[in-house]
Design a protein around this motif. Structure first.
Motif, PDB file in Angstrom:
ATOM      1  N   SER A   1      30.164  45.816  27.058  1.00  0.00           N
ATOM      2  CA  SER A   1      31.280  46.596  26.527  1.00  0.00           C
ATOM      3  C   SER A   1      32.090  47.154  27.696  1.00  0.00           C
ATOM      4  N   GLN A   2      33.384  46.903  27.669  1.00  0.00           N
ATOM      5  CA  GLN A   2      34.245  47.432  28.728  1.00  0.00           C
ATOM      6  C   GLN A   2      34.440  48.941  28.615  1.00  0.00           C
ATOM      7  N   ASP A   3      34.035  49.511  27.496  1.00  0.00           N
ATOM      8  CA  ASP A   3      34.120  50.965  27.333  1.00  0.00           C
ATOM      9  C   ASP A   3      32.867  51.666  27.818  1.00  0.00           C
ATOM     10  N   ASP A   4      31.896  50.889  28.253  1.00  0.00           N
ATOM     11  CA  ASP A   4      30.693  51.477  28.826  1.00  0.00           C
ATOM     12  C   ASP A   4      31.083  52.176  30.134  1.00  0.00           C
ATOM     13  N   PRO A   5      30.600  53.390  30.359  1.00  0.00           N
ATOM     14  CA  PRO A   5      30.959  54.116  31.594  1.00  0.00           C
ATOM     15  C   PRO A   5      30.605  53.346  32.858  1.00  0.00           C
ATOM     16  N   GLU A   6      29.633  52.454  32.789  1.00  0.00           N
ATOM     17  CA  GLU A   6      29.228  51.718  33.987  1.00  0.00           C
ATOM     18  C   GLU A   6      30.076  50.485  34.239  1.00  0.00           C
ATOM     19  N   PHE A   7      31.001  50.167  33.345  1.00  0.00           N
ATOM     20  CA  PHE A   7      31.899  49.040  33.587  1.00  0.00           C
ATOM     21  C   PHE A   7      33.040  49.498  34.495  1.00  0.00           C
ATOM     22  N   GLN A   8      33.087  48.950  35.708  1.00  0.00           N
ATOM     23  CA  GLN A   8      34.067  49.387  36.715  1.00  0.00           C
ATOM     24  C   GLN A   8      35.383  48.633  36.512  1.00  0.00           C
ATOM     25  N   ARG A   9      36.151  49.048  35.520  1.00  0.00           N
ATOM     26  CA  ARG A   9      37.385  48.353  35.167  1.00  0.00           C
ATOM     27  C   ARG A   9      38.343  48.279  36.362  1.00  0.00           C
ATOM     28  N   SER A  10      38.423  49.340  37.141  1.00  0.00           N
ATOM     29  CA  SER A  10      39.370  49.347  38.265  1.00  0.00           C
ATOM     30  C   SER A  10      39.022  48.269  39.288  1.00  0.00           C
ATOM     31  N   PHE A  11      37.732  48.028  39.494  1.00  0.00           N
ATOM     32  CA  PHE A  11      37.337  47.001  40.454  1.00  0.00           C
ATOM     33  C   PHE A  11      37.860  45.638  39.990  1.00  0.00           C
ATOM     34  N   PHE A  12      37.734  45.354  38.710  1.00  0.00           N
ATOM     35  CA  PHE A  12      38.119  44.046  38.200  1.00  0.00           C
ATOM     36  C   PHE A  12      39.640  43.898  38.082  1.00  0.00           C
ATOM     37  N   GLU A  13      40.338  44.981  37.773  1.00  0.00           N
ATOM     38  CA  GLU A  13      41.763  44.859  37.499  1.00  0.00           C
ATOM     39  C   GLU A  13      42.644  45.216  38.679  1.00  0.00           C
ATOM     40  N   ASP A  14      42.094  45.919  39.671  1.00  0.00           N
ATOM     41  CA  ASP A  14      42.928  46.334  40.812  1.00  0.00           C
ATOM     42  C   ASP A  14      42.648  45.536  42.078  1.00  0.00           C
ATOM     43  N   SER A  15      41.556  44.773  42.103  1.00  0.00           N
ATOM     44  CA  SER A  15      41.241  43.992  43.303  1.00  0.00           C
ATOM     45  C   SER A  15      42.255  42.867  43.490  1.00  0.00           C
ATOM     46  N   GLU A  16      42.419  42.446  44.735  1.00  0.00           N
ATOM     47  CA  GLU A  16      43.332  41.343  45.044  1.00  0.00           C
ATOM     48  C   GLU A  16      42.922  40.090  44.276  1.00  0.00           C
ATOM     49  N   ASN A  17      43.906  39.384  43.743  1.00  0.00           N
ATOM     50  CA  ASN A  17      43.665  38.180  42.956  1.00  0.00           C
ATOM     51  C   ASN A  17      43.833  36.947  43.839  1.00  0.00           C
ATOM     52  N   SER A  18      42.769  36.143  43.962  1.00  0.00           N
ATOM     53  CA  SER A  18      42.802  34.960  44.834  1.00  0.00           C
ATOM     54  C   SER A  18      43.131  33.679  44.089  1.00  0.00           C
ATOM     55  N   LEU A  19      43.555  33.783  42.836  1.00  0.00           N
ATOM     56  CA  LEU A  19      43.807  32.563  42.053  1.00  0.00           C
ATOM     57  C   LEU A  19      44.843  31.668  42.725  1.00  0.00           C
ATOM     58  N   ALA A  20      45.977  32.247  43.159  1.00  0.00           N
ATOM     59  CA  ALA A  20      47.047  31.438  43.740  1.00  0.00           C
ATOM     60  C   ALA A  20      46.603  30.750  45.022  1.00  0.00           C
ATOM     61  N   GLU A  21      45.686  31.364  45.747  1.00  0.00           N
ATOM     62  CA  GLU A  21      45.198  30.755  46.991  1.00  0.00           C
ATOM     63  C   GLU A  21      44.244  29.609  46.693  1.00  0.00           C
ATOM     64  N   ILE A  22      43.387  29.775  45.681  1.00  0.00           N
ATOM     65  CA  ILE A  22      42.381  28.767  45.369  1.00  0.00           C
ATOM     66  C   ILE A  22      42.951  27.658  44.496  1.00  0.00           C
ATOM     67  N   LEU A  23      43.863  28.026  43.594  1.00  0.00           N
ATOM     68  CA  LEU A  23      44.397  27.064  42.635  1.00  0.00           C
ATOM     69  C   LEU A  23      45.919  27.257  42.578  1.00  0.00           C
ATOM     70  N   PRO A  24      46.627  26.877  43.639  1.00  0.00           N
ATOM     71  CA  PRO A  24      48.066  27.170  43.712  1.00  0.00           C
ATOM     72  C   PRO A  24      48.866  26.582  42.556  1.00  0.00           C
ATOM     73  N   GLU A  25      48.424  25.448  42.003  1.00  0.00           N
ATOM     74  CA  GLU A  25      49.177  24.848  40.903  1.00  0.00           C
ATOM     75  C   GLU A  25      49.124  25.688  39.628  1.00  0.00           C
ATOM     76  N   ASP A  26      48.189  26.659  39.575  1.00  0.00           N
ATOM     77  CA  ASP A  26      48.069  27.534  38.413  1.00  0.00           C
ATOM     78  C   ASP A  26      48.412  28.985  38.743  1.00  0.00           C
ATOM     79  N   ALA A  27      49.196  29.185  39.787  1.00  0.00           N
ATOM     80  CA  ALA A  27      49.532  30.553  40.203  1.00  0.00           C
ATOM     81  C   ALA A  27      50.225  31.338  39.096  1.00  0.00           C
ATOM     82  N   GLU A  28      50.925  30.657  38.203  1.00  0.00           N
ATOM     83  CA  GLU A  28      51.643  31.350  37.129  1.00  0.00           C
ATOM     84  C   GLU A  28      50.695  32.107  36.199  1.00  0.00           C
ATOM     85  N   TRP A  29      49.412  31.785  36.228  1.00  0.00           N
ATOM     86  CA  TRP A  29      48.449  32.428  35.339  1.00  0.00           C
ATOM     87  C   TRP A  29      47.771  33.635  35.982  1.00  0.00           C
TER      88      TRP A  29
END
Length: 780
Positions: free
Chosen positions: A702-730
């Motif tokens: 549950s993302q509402d669990d106090p132990e779920f670190q939402r900020s870590f998952f949503e604020d960390s740098e996103n490496s998608l464009a570096e790993i999969l540049p053809e899908d950077a739009e996502w």
């Protein structure tokens, strides 16, 4: 009857079966001719005259004009002997039953087995089947003392027949040879079309039926059965591909994943347009004549399927045939279902699964299992009273009271498809057989929320498979109503007593409490699983349908129709304890619901799908394809998948519609949700089986669990464009967190303690000697 020299194809089987054993064959043919003469099929003098006439005709075709001067007497004798054998086979095959031939073989073999010193007079691996069956029956008919001297020969015959007709997987053969007798194998043979093996699914079902029948456990009685079943041997698949010039598809397995996916639609079209061999069509007509208007299901039964460690759960197709049209329409529908099953041999999920399991080089062949669908008709809908999957071991539990060795059931109303397929927002009844009343939910509201919402059935008038909301299908006249459902009244769940006068289908909750409390279903199921696990020597996984035999409207006796039995897939597990000294800032998420045992260390990447971003995305199905491409690009890296809803769901609005081919390189799949209660992993579905066999740990958080670190998952740098540049739009929907880069060298460790029912993912600091971080995988 006068023999037609051009009519010999029908007798080819007899000739081939005797060709390798000339001395034995000579004695058998003597008996065959004696039967022909005794029964008046042909006179002995007329027979010999025809032998001489046809021998002379054969000389003429070879250019000889004088049979007495131009041919050596020994050659003439050999010529007439060949003609005599051929005529014997012809007259016997066209005028007398094959059972009489088997009896002649059996009697001849019995004469060659001295009671004081038994020696098998032929090599079973090379012998024709009729000879093996006849010899095996002769051995089994011996008195106990004499039979004990031939038991080793009898076992060898059974092994050869099992390997050539049922399955050649050695672990299966090692079990089956102690349970099948010659009559069991003859029964399989009599329902088989073609000469190939019947495949893994059919093999497992027939072995389980044999085990349960011969155990004769009084706790089960006759309460367990299998549906009427028929088999298309794996050789028919070869005939199909040759007959339709489809042999070129055999090398699909060696192509790239992109080509496998791109070409599958065209392969499906070609297979659907192809024809089955005419002799197979005739066999299918025979089956349809036998079943009348009973619905059928066409099920895959490949040679690799349902094996130890490789179940192929859900990789190949199955199709229902309502069988309610004209004879011509029913046959067309049945043949179409078979060709679609054949096409699924080349599906991306199947081929990628084989690649992951190291099975690409195996010559996979598809047999087909045909079964009558078990159920009853109500208001034009055909469905069983209940169905589901049952496991002899319960790997996931939500209470320390649950005994893992007692088994587990995933139970639904209607066809069992809803128990094995992914359906977000729809929940079966989860039944721990040690405590059938124990639920993972608490409170009426939660029980209603986590109950079955739709039902699968065969629409007989519409002649199609259907899914409908429960409230559209359930009514007060359903025979099994009081055993499968309760009604919600003022915050309480009440049993149905008799036929209710006021009936509101929207207040009906499928709880199965009546079935679990007031019938023998749970103890019978538990005992069945215990017997099968004992015979297999390891846990088993089964599918079943349930019919309630209702007595006087108030009592019901459940009859279990076993539909499938195979070894149970399991994760590699280790007993671990959660660390209790992890600082809050290093905790990423926790789970306390249906947790397995295990540990995943050294995780570098977290692939995270934010719930709000996914919900807002109009092209949801394409998100699953991005995950599939990431799965390929991150091969060799350790990564976890986290995302909303039911992964593997066919409905993109309710969860990511991924398949096994999209996720097989991941180490864990974490289904996330908002709200106080996390969903349970889809334990028992085909998708869940994929996770187990791929050693991918399933969890729910549950993302509402106090132990779920939402900020870590949503604020960390996103490496998608570096790993999969053809899908950077996502990048707004799919987040790839390179954990060591984000944390200065730390990695993720996921620890799961099934005994305590707890899991924790946390950051493990790098060792002091850690060097430069490795580069992320490069885009091609």
């Amino acid at each position: 009857m006068t023999a037609d020299p051009g009519a010999f194809p029908k007798v080819l089987t007899l000739s081939l079966e005797l060709s390798q054993y000339p001395i034995l064959a000579a004695r058998i043919r003597e008996r065959m001719r004696a039967e022909l003469f005794r029964r008046g099929v042909v006179e002995a003098d007329s027979f010999e005259a025809e032998v001489r006439e046809k021998a002379i005709q054969s000389q003429t075709r070879e250019g000889l004009l004088d049979p007495y001067t131009q041919e050596n007497p020994d050659v003439w004798q050999a010529r007439t002997s060949i003609v005599r054998d051929n005529l014997t086979d012809f007259y016997f095959a066209y005028n007398l039953p094959h059972e009489l031939f088997e009896e002649v073989v059996r009697q001849t073999l019995a004469e060659r087995v001295p009671s004081q010193d038994v020696i098998l007079t032929f090599h079973p691996e090379l012998a024709p089947w009729d000879m093996l069956f006849a010899q095996g029956q002769a051995y089994e008919a011996l008195p106990p003392e004499e039979r004990s001297r031939v038991e080793h020969h009898l076992k060898e015959i059974r092994v050869v027949l099992i390997k050539t007709m049922v399955s050649d997987h050695l672990r299966y053969v090692g079990i089956a040879k102690d349970w099948f007798d010659i009559a069991d194998l003859q029964s399989i043979r009599s329902r088989r079309f073609g000469r190939g093996k019947i495949g893994g699914k059919a093999a497992g079902l027939m072995l389980a039926e044999c085990i349960l029948r011969k155990t004769s456990d009084p706790a089960l009685g006759d309460a367990v059965a299998i549906p009427p079943s028929w088999f298309l041997g794996a050789d028919v698949f070869y005939q199909f591909t040759q007959y339709n010039n489809l042999l070129g598809f055999a090398n699909q397995k060696y192509k790239t994943e992109a080509k496998i996916r791109a070409e599958y639609a065209a392969i499906q079209e070609q297979c659907r347009a192809a024809r089955l061999p005419e002799e197979v069509i005739e066999g299918l007509r025979t089956i349809l004549d036998q079943v009348g208007r009973a619905p059928l299901i066409v099920r895959s039964s490949s040679l690799l399927e349902d094996s130890f460690g490789t179940s192929f759960a859900g990789k190949y197709e199955s199709h229902f045939c309502p069988n309610q049209g004209t004879a011509r329409d029913n046959l067309r529908e049945l043949t179409s279902a078979i060709t679609r099953v054949y096409a699924s041999v080349y599906s991306p999920d199947a081929l990628l699964y084989r690649r992951r399991m190291g099975l690409l080089d195996y010559d996979e062949r598809m047999a087909v299992l045909l079964q009558e669908v078990q159920g009853r008709e109500h208001a034009g809908r055909y469905l069983p009273d209940a169905a589901g999957v049952a496991f002899s071991r319960n790997a996931y539990r939500w209470s320390p009271r649950i005994d893992r060795k007692a088994g587990f059931v995933r139970l639904v109303w209607g066809l069992g498809t809803r128990a094995v397929d992914q359906h977000a927002g729809d929940y079966p009844r989860l039944v721990p057989l040690s405590h059938p009343d124990l639920r993972p939910e608490s409170g009426v509201e939660e029980i209603h929320r986590y109950s079955q919402q739709e039902v699968d059935f065969i629409d007989l008038p519409g002649q199609r498979f259907e899914s409908k909301p429960i409230w559209e299908c359930i009514d007060s006249s359903i025979p099994a109503l009081r055993w499968i459902a309760q009604r919600e009244e003022e915050g309480h769940l009440q049993d149905f007593v008799g036929r209710p006068v006021a009936f509101d289908p929207r207040r009906v909750v499928l709880t199965f409490d009546g079935l679990l409390r007031r019938t023998e279903f749970a103890p019978r199921m538990r005992r069945m699983l215990e017997i099968l696990e004992s015979a297999y020597g390891e846990p088993v996984d089964t599918e079943f349908a349930l019919h309630l035999e209702i007595v006087a409207g108030s009592e019901a006796s459940p009859r279990i129709f076993l539909l499938q039995c195979r070894p149970q897939s399991r994760l590699e597990s280790e007993a671990v304890s959660l660390p209790r000294d992890v600082p809050e800032e290093r905790r990423l998420f926790a789970s306390r619901r249906m947790v397995p045992d295990g540990r995943v260390s050294g995780v570098r990447y977290l692939v995270y799908i934010p719930e709000h971003a996914y919900a807002a995305q109009a092209r949801k199905a394409e998100v699953a394809r991005v995950i599939g491409r990431l799965n390929q690009r991150l091969a060799g890296q350790k990564f976890l998948l986290l995302g909303p809803g039911r992964w593997g769901s066919a409905n993109p609005d309710l969860g990511l519609p991924v398949t096994y081919g999209d996720i097989y390189n991941a180490r864990a799949l974490i289904e996330t949700t908002s709200g106080a209660h996390a969903p349970e992993p889809s334990y028992g579905t085909h998708f869940f089986q994929d996770l187990l066999e791929g050693q991918i740990y399933p969890l729910a958080v549950s993302q509402d669990d106090p132990e779920f670190q939402r900020s870590f998952f949503e604020d960390s740098e996103n490496s998608l464009a570096e790993i999969l540049p053809e899908d950077a739009e996502w990048s707004s929907v799919v987040r790839v967190i390179d954990v060591p880069r984000r944390t200065g060298g730390a990695e993720v460790e996921l620890v799961m303690d099934g005994e305590a029912g707890e899991a924790l993912a946390y950051l493990l600091p790098p060792p002091s000697h850690a060097g430069r971080l490795p580069e992320p995988p490069e885009a091609p």
